[in-house]
Scaffold this active site. Structure first.
Site, PDB file in Angstrom:
ATOM      1  N   LYS A 225      10.115  -4.243   3.806  1.00 30.78           N
ATOM      2  CA  LYS A 225       8.839  -4.619   3.180  1.00 30.78           C
ATOM      3  C   LYS A 225       8.802  -4.024   1.776  1.00 30.78           C
ATOM      4  O   LYS A 225       8.775  -2.811   1.599  1.00 30.78           O
ATOM      5  CB  LYS A 225       7.664  -4.093   3.998  1.00 30.78           C
ATOM      6  CG  LYS A 225       6.295  -4.274   3.313  1.00 30.78           C
ATOM      7  CD  LYS A 225       5.194  -3.536   4.055  1.00 30.78           C
ATOM      8  CE  LYS A 225       3.902  -3.496   3.240  1.00 30.78           C
ATOM      9  NZ  LYS A 225       2.844  -2.693   3.907  1.00 30.78           N
ATOM     10  N   ASP A 230      -0.026  -2.274  -3.545  1.00 27.11           N
ATOM     11  CA  ASP A 230      -0.947  -2.961  -2.651  1.00 27.11           C
ATOM     12  C   ASP A 230      -2.378  -2.590  -3.013  1.00 27.11           C
ATOM     13  O   ASP A 230      -2.878  -1.534  -2.646  1.00 27.11           O
ATOM     14  CB  ASP A 230      -0.663  -2.589  -1.195  1.00 27.11           C
ATOM     15  CG  ASP A 230      -1.581  -3.312  -0.226  1.00 27.11           C
ATOM     16  OD1 ASP A 230      -2.184  -4.336  -0.639  1.00 27.11           O
ATOM     17  OD2 ASP A 230      -1.702  -2.866   0.929  1.00 27.11           O
ATOM     18  N   LYS A 237      -8.859  -2.363  -1.391  1.00 24.54           N
ATOM     19  CA  LYS A 237      -8.916  -1.005  -0.861  1.00 24.54           C
ATOM     20  C   LYS A 237      -9.893  -0.156  -1.683  1.00 24.54           C
ATOM     21  O   LYS A 237     -10.070  -0.388  -2.883  1.00 24.54           O
ATOM     22  CB  LYS A 237      -7.524  -0.350  -0.951  1.00 24.54           C
ATOM     23  CG  LYS A 237      -6.450  -0.948  -0.076  1.00 24.54           C
ATOM     24  CD  LYS A 237      -5.136  -0.230  -0.318  1.00 24.54           C
ATOM     25  CE  LYS A 237      -4.008  -0.803   0.505  1.00 24.54           C
ATOM     26  NZ  LYS A 237      -4.133  -0.499   1.943  1.00 24.54           N
ATOM     27  N   ASP A 248       4.068   1.515  -1.101  1.00 25.17           N
ATOM     28  CA  ASP A 248       4.055   0.464  -0.086  1.00 25.17           C
ATOM     29  C   ASP A 248       5.355  -0.338  -0.066  1.00 25.17           C
ATOM     30  O   ASP A 248       5.501  -1.248   0.747  1.00 25.17           O
ATOM     31  CB  ASP A 248       2.856  -0.468  -0.299  1.00 25.17           C
ATOM     32  CG  ASP A 248       2.314  -1.019   1.008  1.00 25.17           C
ATOM     33  OD1 ASP A 248       2.592  -0.417   2.060  1.00 25.17           O
ATOM     34  OD2 ASP A 248       1.615  -2.042   0.982  1.00 25.17           O
ATOM     35  N   ASP A 307      -5.505  -7.385   3.205  1.00 27.21           N
ATOM     36  CA  ASP A 307      -4.869  -6.068   3.160  1.00 27.21           C
ATOM     37  C   ASP A 307      -3.871  -5.878   4.301  1.00 27.21           C
ATOM     38  O   ASP A 307      -3.232  -4.833   4.401  1.00 27.21           O
ATOM     39  CB  ASP A 307      -5.933  -4.964   3.194  1.00 27.21           C
ATOM     40  CG  ASP A 307      -5.394  -3.610   2.771  1.00 27.21           C
ATOM     41  OD1 ASP A 307      -4.360  -3.582   2.085  1.00 27.21           O
ATOM     42  OD2 ASP A 307      -6.006  -2.583   3.122  1.00 27.21           O
ATOM     43  N   GLU A 309      -1.102  -7.551   4.442  1.00 29.82           N
ATOM     44  CA  GLU A 309      -0.176  -8.457   3.761  1.00 29.82           C
ATOM     45  C   GLU A 309       1.286  -8.186   4.078  1.00 29.82           C
ATOM     46  O   GLU A 309       2.129  -9.078   3.974  1.00 29.82           O
ATOM     47  CB  GLU A 309      -0.394  -8.387   2.242  1.00 29.82           C
ATOM     48  CG  GLU A 309       0.333  -7.252   1.510  1.00 29.82           C
ATOM     49  CD  GLU A 309      -0.069  -5.858   1.972  1.00 29.82           C
ATOM     50  OE1 GLU A 309       0.802  -4.965   1.956  1.00 29.82           O
ATOM     51  OE2 GLU A 309      -1.232  -5.650   2.358  1.00 29.82           O
ATOM     52  N   ARG A 311       2.889  -7.637   6.853  1.00 32.91           N
ATOM     53  CA  ARG A 311       3.413  -8.438   7.962  1.00 32.91           C
ATOM     54  C   ARG A 311       3.569  -9.901   7.560  1.00 32.91           C
ATOM     55  O   ARG A 311       4.406 -10.615   8.120  1.00 32.91           O
ATOM     56  CB  ARG A 311       2.494  -8.288   9.172  1.00 32.91           C
ATOM     57  CG  ARG A 311       1.108  -8.880   9.018  1.00 32.91           C
ATOM     58  CD  ARG A 311       0.105  -8.345  10.001  1.00 32.91           C
ATOM     59  NE  ARG A 311      -0.240  -6.952   9.738  1.00 32.91           N
ATOM     60  CZ  ARG A 311      -1.107  -6.244  10.451  1.00 32.91           C
ATOM     61  NH1 ARG A 311      -1.719  -6.803  11.488  1.00 32.91           N
ATOM     62  NH2 ARG A 311      -1.383  -5.003  10.135  1.00 32.91           N
TER      63      ARG A 311
END
Length: 457
Positions: A225, A230, A237, A248, A307, A309, A311
Site C-alpha cells: 500500500k 492520506d 481526518k 501511510d 478514509d 482508501e 483497501r
C-alpha cells in the site's frame, strides 16, 4: 561493501567491550579485578537490560565497557549501545555464538540509525569493529533502514513518482523489469480503483510493477500500500490524525525493502512486486462517499468512507497479483487504526488464508525476535461490509475494523491462492533505545526468514 554508520573495519585502538546478562552478572562480577568490582558496585551496575558501564583506566582514560542485555538473540537488546557508549571504537571481547553475534551487529546498526536527510545528528554513534561484514546481517540492516528512511521522508520528497524512482533504481541494480502504469492509463489497463483514489492529486496515481527471477521458480508476489499521504479525502481526518500521514506508504516501504532483500540474497523465486502508489487528496475530482467504483476483479464497491482508501487501492493490486498464478501473495499495509488499538504499535496484525504460511511466519517471528500476532478472518463479519447497491462496501462499521479490512482484501484474492496480509503500523511514536521516533520496519525480518525457509536455495 561500505559499512553503515556504527561500524568500522579498521580500529587498532579499539576498546574491549563485554556483554553480560543479569542472570550471568554474578559470575562476571566475581571474575573481575577488585577495582572493577568496586567500580561496578559504586555505579549500581548489575547487568540489567538496556544498561552500559564504562570502565576507567588508571590514567583516567577508558579501559573498556560492559553492556547489560536481557536476550542475547534479540537485536533490540543491543540497540542502546551505540549512544550509551562514548563515540569510540569498540571490539567485542565476550564470546558469542554466530546467532548472538549477528543479533548484536544488527541491533548495533539499528541503534546507530538516525534520519539525517534534513538535520545533522548531534553526535556520531560508537563504532563496532567487524572483521568481515556478514552479507545477510547487513542486508537485513539495510532493508530495515530502507523502510525507516522511506517512511520518515515527507511526502514532498516521497510521492508516487518517488516510489517509482526507488523501484526503478532497485530493479536496475538487480536486473529486474520495472513498469509503471500511471494516470489515465490505469483506466485503459483496468486498474480503476487505484485511479479513483488517486485522481484528485496533482501527482498521478500509479501501479508500480517489478518482475525478477527465473520463470521456472515459484511465483512470489509482494504487494504494498503506497498511499504517500492520506488526508482522509472528503471524509477528512482531524489535524492530529493527519499529522503523520506521510507514513501511510509504510506498507509499500516494507514490500519494496523485502523485494530488494529477496533479489540481493538470490532467493529461488520468480518475484513480482506490485505497489499501488497514490495520494489521497481533496479536490474537485476527489472520489466521494456513496459513489460506486469499479475494480479490476469486476466487483463493484460502494464507498462508505473515503478514509478507508488503502483497501481500495490494494484490491486492484491483489486482483492483478492473483492473475500471475502465484505460489504466495503477501501484502503489507498501514491499513487500520483498529489493529493498533488491538495490538499496540509494536505488534503487526497478521491475517492469512493459509494456516501453514501463518504458522511459518509466526515461528520465524519468535525465532528472530521480530514478532507479529495472528488475527482471525472471521467471515461472519462480512455482514459489516454489505452494500444495498454494490457488491461490497469499503467500510461500514466500527466493530472489528482490522478484521473487516482484511475480509475486504480477501474478497479480491482468487480462491485457493495462498495469501497473507500484514497490517503494520510502521512507526515509533516515541524514541526508545534502538528505536528512534519515526518510521520503523516491523515483521520484515521475520517475513524474510519465512521466505528463506519456504524457498531454500
Amino acid at each position: 561493501m561500505n559499512l553503515p554508520d556504527g561500524f568500522t573495519h579498521n580500529a587498532p585502538a579499539a576498546l574491549p567491550l563485554e556483554v553480560v546478562t543479569r542472570a550471568g552478572y554474578a559470575d562476571w562480577h566475581s571474575a573481575q579485578p577488585a577495582p572493577v568490582q568496586l567500580w561496578a558496585d559504586a555505579q549500581g551496575f548489575d547487568g540489567s537490560a538496556g544498561t552500559a558501564l564504562v570502565l576507567p583506566a588508571a590514567d583516567g582514560d577508558i579501559a573498556g565497557a560492559v553492556l547489560g542485555v536481557e536476550d542475547l538473540l534479540d537485536p533490540a537488546a543491543y540497540g542502546h549501545a551505540p549512544f550509551a557508549l562514548p563515540a569510540r571504537d569498540w571490539s567485542l571481547s565476550t564470546s558469542l555464538d554466530p546467532a548472538q553475534r549477528a543479533a548484536l551487529e544488527l541491533g548495533w546498526g539499528l541503534g546507530s540509525y538516525r534520519f539525517t536527510r534534513y538535520k545533522a545528528p548531534l553526535r556520531a554513534p560508537a563504532q563496532l569493529l567487524v572483521a568481515t561484514a556478514d552479507d545477510e546481517t547487513f542486508g537485513l540492516l539495510a532493508a530495515c533502514t530502507r523502510v525507516r528512511d522511506m517512511v520518515n521522508t515527507p511526502t514532498e520528497d516521497m510521492g508516487p513518482d518517488h516510489l517509482e524512482a526507488i523501484a526503478r533504481e532497485i530493479g536496475a541494480r538487480h536486473g529486474a523489469q520495472v513498469e509503471a502504469i500511471a494516470g489515465d492509463a490505469l483506466l485503459e489497463r483496468n486498474f480503476p480503483a487505484i485511479h479513483a483514489v488517486g485522481r484528485a492529486s496533482h501527482r498521478a496515481p500509479r501501479l508500480i510493477a517489478l518482475h525478477w527471477g527465473d520463470e521456472s521458480h515459484p511465483q512470489l508476489v509482494l504487494v504494498g500500500k503506497g498511499v504517500c499521504f492520506d488526508s482522509g479525502g472528503l471524509d477528512i481526518k482531524p489535524a492530529d490524525g493527519m499529522r503523520n500521514m506521510k507514513k501511510d506508504m509504510g506498507g509499500a516501504a516494507h514490500a519494496i525493502a523485502l523485494a530488494e532483500l529477496v533479489m540481493a540474497r538470490g532467493l529461488p523465486v520468480r518475484l513480482s512486486l506490485l505497489v499501488a502508489a497514490v495520494e489521497n487528496s481533496i479536490g474537485p475530482d476527489a472520489f466521494r462517499p456513496g459513489e460506486v467504483i469499479a475494480t479490476r476483479a469486476g466487483i463493484s464497491v460502494e464507498i462508505d468512507n473515503t478514509d478507508a482508501e488503502g483497501r481500495v487501492v490494494l484490491c486492484d493490486a491483489l486482483a492483478h497479483a492473483g492473475e500471475l498464478s502465484p505460489d504466495l501473495i503477501i501484502d503489507f499495509a498501514t491499513l487500520t487504526g483498529a489493529a493498533r488499538i488491538a495490538l499496540g504499535p509494536d505488534l503487526p496484525a497478521l491475517f492469512a488464508n493459509d494456516d501453514a504460511v501463518a504458522q511459518a511466519w509466526l515461528d520465524a517471528g519468535n525465532t528472530h525476535r521480530d514478532p507479529l500476532w495472528r488475527m482471525p478472518l472471521w467471515r461472519p463479519y462480512l455482514r459489516y461490509l454489505t452494500s444495498n447497491i454494490a457488491d461490497i462496501a469499503n467500510s461500514g462499521s466500527k466493530m472489528a475494523g482490522a478484521v473487516n479490512a482484511a475480509l475486504y482484501l480477501e474478497r479480491f484474492v482468487p480462491a485457493g491462492t495462498s495469501w497473507a496480509h500484514l497490517d503494520v503500523y510502521a512507526w515509533n511514536d516515541a524514541a526508545r533505545p534502538g528505536r528512534p521516533a519515526g518510521g520503523e520496519a516491523l515483521g520484515l525480518r521475520s517475513a524474510y526468514a519465512m521466505l528463506k525457509a519456504r524457498y531454500p536455495g
